[in-house]
Design an enzyme around this catalytic site. Sequence first.
Site, mmCIF file in Angstrom:
data_model
loop_
_atom_site.group_PDB
_atom_site.id
_atom_site.type_symbol
_atom_site.label_atom_id
_atom_site.label_comp_id
_atom_site.label_asym_id
_atom_site.label_seq_id
_atom_site.Cartn_x
_atom_site.Cartn_y
_atom_site.Cartn_z
ATOM 1 N N CYS A 2 0.837 -1.188 0.000
ATOM 2 C CA CYS A 2 0.000 0.000 0.000
ATOM 3 C C CYS A 2 0.887 1.258 0.000
ATOM 4 O O CYS A 2 1.917 1.301 0.660
ATOM 5 C CB CYS A 2 -0.941 0.103 1.189
ATOM 6 S SG CYS A 2 -2.021 -1.306 1.357
ATOM 7 N N ARG A 27 3.867 -0.179 -4.814
ATOM 8 C CA ARG A 27 3.647 -0.704 -3.464
ATOM 9 C C ARG A 27 2.356 -1.498 -3.348
ATOM 10 O O ARG A 27 2.080 -2.122 -2.319
ATOM 11 C CB ARG A 27 3.598 0.446 -2.449
ATOM 12 C CG ARG A 27 4.835 1.315 -2.441
ATOM 13 C CD ARG A 27 4.691 2.425 -1.445
ATOM 14 N NE ARG A 27 4.653 1.902 -0.103
ATOM 15 C CZ ARG A 27 5.721 1.642 0.639
ATOM 16 N NH1 ARG A 27 6.912 1.879 0.156
ATOM 17 N NH2 ARG A 27 5.590 1.167 1.851
ATOM 18 N N TRP A 74 -2.692 -2.836 -1.630
ATOM 19 C CA TRP A 74 -2.368 -4.250 -1.795
ATOM 20 C C TRP A 74 -3.173 -4.957 -0.713
ATOM 21 O O TRP A 74 -2.904 -4.803 0.473
ATOM 22 C CB TRP A 74 -0.869 -4.481 -1.588
ATOM 23 C CG TRP A 74 -0.448 -5.884 -1.866
ATOM 24 C CD1 TRP A 74 -0.103 -6.421 -3.077
ATOM 25 C CD2 TRP A 74 -0.318 -6.953 -0.916
ATOM 26 N NE1 TRP A 74 0.215 -7.749 -2.940
ATOM 27 C CE2 TRP A 74 0.096 -8.107 -1.638
ATOM 28 C CE3 TRP A 74 -0.532 -7.073 0.457
ATOM 29 C CZ2 TRP A 74 0.313 -9.338 -1.018
ATOM 30 C CZ3 TRP A 74 -0.316 -8.302 1.070
ATOM 31 C CH2 TRP A 74 0.106 -9.415 0.333
ATOM 32 N N ASN A 100 -1.795 2.125 5.799
ATOM 33 C CA ASN A 100 -0.913 1.075 5.300
ATOM 34 C C ASN A 100 -0.433 0.301 6.520
ATOM 35 O O ASN A 100 0.093 0.896 7.455
ATOM 36 C CB ASN A 100 0.274 1.712 4.558
ATOM 37 C CG ASN A 100 1.354 0.697 4.220
ATOM 38 O OD1 ASN A 100 1.059 -0.481 4.044
ATOM 39 N ND2 ASN A 100 2.589 1.152 4.117
ATOM 40 N N GLY A 101 -0.622 -1.022 6.511
ATOM 41 C CA GLY A 101 -0.211 -1.838 7.652
ATOM 42 C C GLY A 101 -1.343 -2.779 8.019
ATOM 43 O O GLY A 101 -2.266 -2.992 7.226
ATOM 44 N N GLU A 480 17.717 -17.647 -7.124
ATOM 45 C CA GLU A 480 17.296 -16.313 -7.517
ATOM 46 C C GLU A 480 16.719 -16.328 -8.931
ATOM 47 O O GLU A 480 15.702 -15.684 -9.206
ATOM 48 C CB GLU A 480 18.484 -15.340 -7.393
ATOM 49 C CG GLU A 480 18.213 -13.917 -7.804
ATOM 50 C CD GLU A 480 17.013 -13.258 -7.113
ATOM 51 O OE1 GLU A 480 16.465 -13.814 -6.159
ATOM 52 O OE2 GLU A 480 16.602 -12.186 -7.592
ATOM 53 N N LYS A 484 12.874 -15.163 -9.834
ATOM 54 C CA LYS A 484 12.630 -14.081 -10.799
ATOM 55 C C LYS A 484 11.643 -14.551 -11.852
ATOM 56 O O LYS A 484 10.696 -13.860 -12.198
ATOM 57 C CB LYS A 484 13.970 -13.698 -11.432
ATOM 58 C CG LYS A 484 14.140 -12.299 -11.815
ATOM 59 C CD LYS A 484 14.452 -11.313 -10.729
ATOM 60 C CE LYS A 484 13.980 -11.585 -9.363
ATOM 61 N NZ LYS A 484 14.291 -10.721 -8.321
ATOM 62 N N GLU A 487 7.994 -15.035 -10.386
ATOM 63 C CA GLU A 487 7.237 -13.858 -9.952
ATOM 64 C C GLU A 487 6.757 -12.982 -11.090
ATOM 65 O O GLU A 487 5.726 -12.348 -10.980
ATOM 66 C CB GLU A 487 8.005 -13.034 -8.909
ATOM 67 C CG GLU A 487 9.230 -12.330 -9.414
ATOM 68 C CD GLU A 487 9.839 -11.400 -8.347
ATOM 69 O OE1 GLU A 487 11.053 -11.256 -8.354
ATOM 70 O OE2 GLU A 487 9.101 -10.837 -7.526
ATOM 71 N N HIS A 503 17.663 -37.250 -6.355
ATOM 72 C CA HIS A 503 17.078 -37.818 -5.135
ATOM 73 C C HIS A 503 15.566 -37.658 -5.133
ATOM 74 O O HIS A 503 14.946 -37.602 -4.070
ATOM 75 C CB HIS A 503 17.721 -37.187 -3.902
ATOM 76 C CG HIS A 503 19.171 -37.539 -3.788
ATOM 77 N ND1 HIS A 503 19.615 -38.764 -3.384
ATOM 78 C CD2 HIS A 503 20.283 -36.825 -4.117
ATOM 79 C CE1 HIS A 503 20.938 -38.796 -3.431
ATOM 80 N NE2 HIS A 503 21.365 -37.621 -3.880
ATOM 81 N N LYS A 602 5.963 -4.184 -4.018
ATOM 82 C CA LYS A 602 7.406 -4.018 -3.859
ATOM 83 C C LYS A 602 7.863 -4.107 -2.405
ATOM 84 O O LYS A 602 8.807 -4.800 -2.081
ATOM 85 C CB LYS A 602 7.802 -2.660 -4.443
ATOM 86 C CG LYS A 602 9.273 -2.360 -4.372
ATOM 87 C CD LYS A 602 10.027 -3.150 -5.399
ATOM 88 C CE LYS A 602 11.507 -2.882 -5.376
ATOM 89 N NZ LYS A 602 12.217 -3.952 -6.113
HETATM 90 O O1 M6R Z 1 13.092 -4.764 0.420
HETATM 91 P P1 M6R Z 1 13.603 -6.116 0.746
HETATM 92 O O2 M6R Z 1 14.896 -6.415 0.085
HETATM 93 O O3 M6R Z 1 13.643 -6.403 2.207
HETATM 94 O O4 M6R Z 1 12.524 -7.104 0.112
HETATM 95 C C1 M6R Z 1 12.609 -8.491 0.303
HETATM 96 C C2 M6R Z 1 11.754 -9.227 -0.699
HETATM 97 O O5 M6R Z 1 10.412 -8.893 -0.532
HETATM 98 C C3 M6R Z 1 12.174 -8.906 -2.134
HETATM 99 O O6 M6R Z 1 13.510 -9.193 -2.337
HETATM 100 C C4 M6R Z 1 11.336 -9.721 -3.144
HETATM 101 O O7 M6R Z 1 11.583 -11.079 -2.997
HETATM 102 C C5 M6R Z 1 11.677 -9.245 -4.546
HETATM 103 N N1 M6R Z 1 10.709 -8.292 -4.968
HETATM 104 C C6 M6R Z 1 11.727 -10.326 -5.538
HETATM 105 O O8 M6R Z 1 12.126 -9.848 -6.779
#
Ligand code: M6R
Length: 607
Positions: A2, A27, A74, A100-101, A480, A484, A487, A503, A602
Amino acid sequence: MCGIVGYIGNKTAAPILINGLKKLEYRGYDSAGVAILGNDNLKVLKYKGRLSNLEEKVCELTPEGNIGIGHTRWATHGEPNDLNSHPHMSKSGNIAVVHNGIIENYLEIKEFLESKGYEFISETDSEVVGHLVEYNYKGDLVKAVIDCLNEIEGSYALGVICTDCPDMFVAARKDSPLIVGLGDGENYIASDIPAILEYTRDVYILDDKEIVSLTGDKVTVFNNYGIEIQKDVFKVTWDVASAEKSGYEHFMMKEMCEEPKAVRDTINPRIKDGNIVLDNIKLTDEDVKNIDKIYIVACGTAYHAGVVAKYIIEKTAKIPVEVDVASEFRYRDPLVTDRHLVIIISQSGETLDTLFALRESKKKGARVLSIVNVVGSSISRDSDDVLYTWAGPEIAVASTKAYNTQLAALYLVTLELAKKKGLLETEQYKKAVEELSKISDAIEDVLENKEVIQKFAAQHCNAKSIFFIGRGLDYALSMEGSLKLKEISYIHSEAYAGGELKHGTIALIEEGTLVICPMTQDSLMDKMISNIKEVKARGATVMAIAKESNKHVYKAADVVVTIPDVDSFIAPIVAVTPLQLFAYYMALEKGCDVDKPRNLAKSVTVE
Ligand code: M6R
């Protein structure tokens, strides 16, 4: 999660709010709304879906007024629909709130308010705030908000406007970010700096439990007892363009193209006469020798950077490392003591689980070193030592340049720890520092040759499931790469250690299954080639990411994406870029919204 924004001054609030929300859409983007106060009339517009829906209505209805608050959501409590969107109104319709929260005790408060005749129309936790402020309101809005916050458990960044107070509004924060923008005859609130950067570079970064009242000419900050406090003005130095697309189709592509600069900015200013100088980090040789163990705690991409760090710290600085996902760490009562160093990694510096893991570690006596991108963020402020990644604003939900720079910072820390423990010969240290300072050039090369990846993605974008396998540092990278892809392209994918596949999971490999293999570790090359043979024997198509000089890979894989011949030890900083590009092009081919993938946001400021 948010984004909230607020304005007070002598301009029409609506366009400023919409403009700010556009910068905060990363956000959360499942609904958006504004509340505007003008001529004692409070107008609320809020709609399900992207911000463009709200923008259209605002253009059509042109709500007048010089005070306003806005929100991009969000969803946590209640599906994304018009009713659950913010702002939420109080019973009388005189108070509007953006939040937000998460209000954790909202059911209890709701029950209480219902017993007092308040009716609820949404499924959100946030709706209690407007009613509770109204219940407490006796002519002083700041006091009513403080009284309300004293009843609330959970996290919040809030903006509150009230028809009784046509010349001011109130904001507050706890465990969710909020800044105040200080203008000339006008003032702002926002969840993040880009929302107000067009108007001012002077901001207050609010601390937890601070409450602020804003008029056009004055900003007053109070603690939770209602006592006025003085804040330092933080001057934003980066320019508006760093948070704009600047001609790129997507923020994600722009941010990948910024990787060489970001990595250079993170490493090079910290190398002085061939030695690493880590800002103000106060760890002495003695401190380092006394570290029994390191815990690395983070979420998502930042966690994956931590996995790389485990390999390199243990190998180079010979300190045992445990890497934890923050949401698990904070609830598993970890055996952290004052003989441990906790390394926290976070791009935003606001991820709630990571922040709470940090606080848990400090409570147990550990020293906390954070690797953070956002200056002045909660994590940076709560840490004993901070090493900033100089990646600049990262707007795309999928983290890219933040990861490369987190790795860069972690390599600097690793070399420093090893040096302080006397584990590196002068020549070895010098060579490692030199290699690190040149690594950006290698990322530049990768970015110049992205067409191979684009072509491969076009051929395979209908894949239903993709495996990433690697060994050692390449296994960490695989995690990673897989995240990527998942997502942003919504393709199912898994990351496996090369030796682990047989395994169980190799049962899923069949004719045409796509397998991506980062292969940058010279010492593990033969083993990886055997793993490729195993999956190919079962029908897999393999794309490898390997160093130019590694000719054996060409015989094993179907397609090879090359990276320059960098030292295997630092190869992850470069080899991640092809994986990010692969995810990007796959998502693009599938027509996905690359910068705003479904269900995500984000900055994850809820648990
Ligand atoms: O802001 P942060 O690095 O603490 O965020 C952690 C994760 O939410 C963030 O890395 C998330 O996995 C990425 N958006 C993935 O691309």
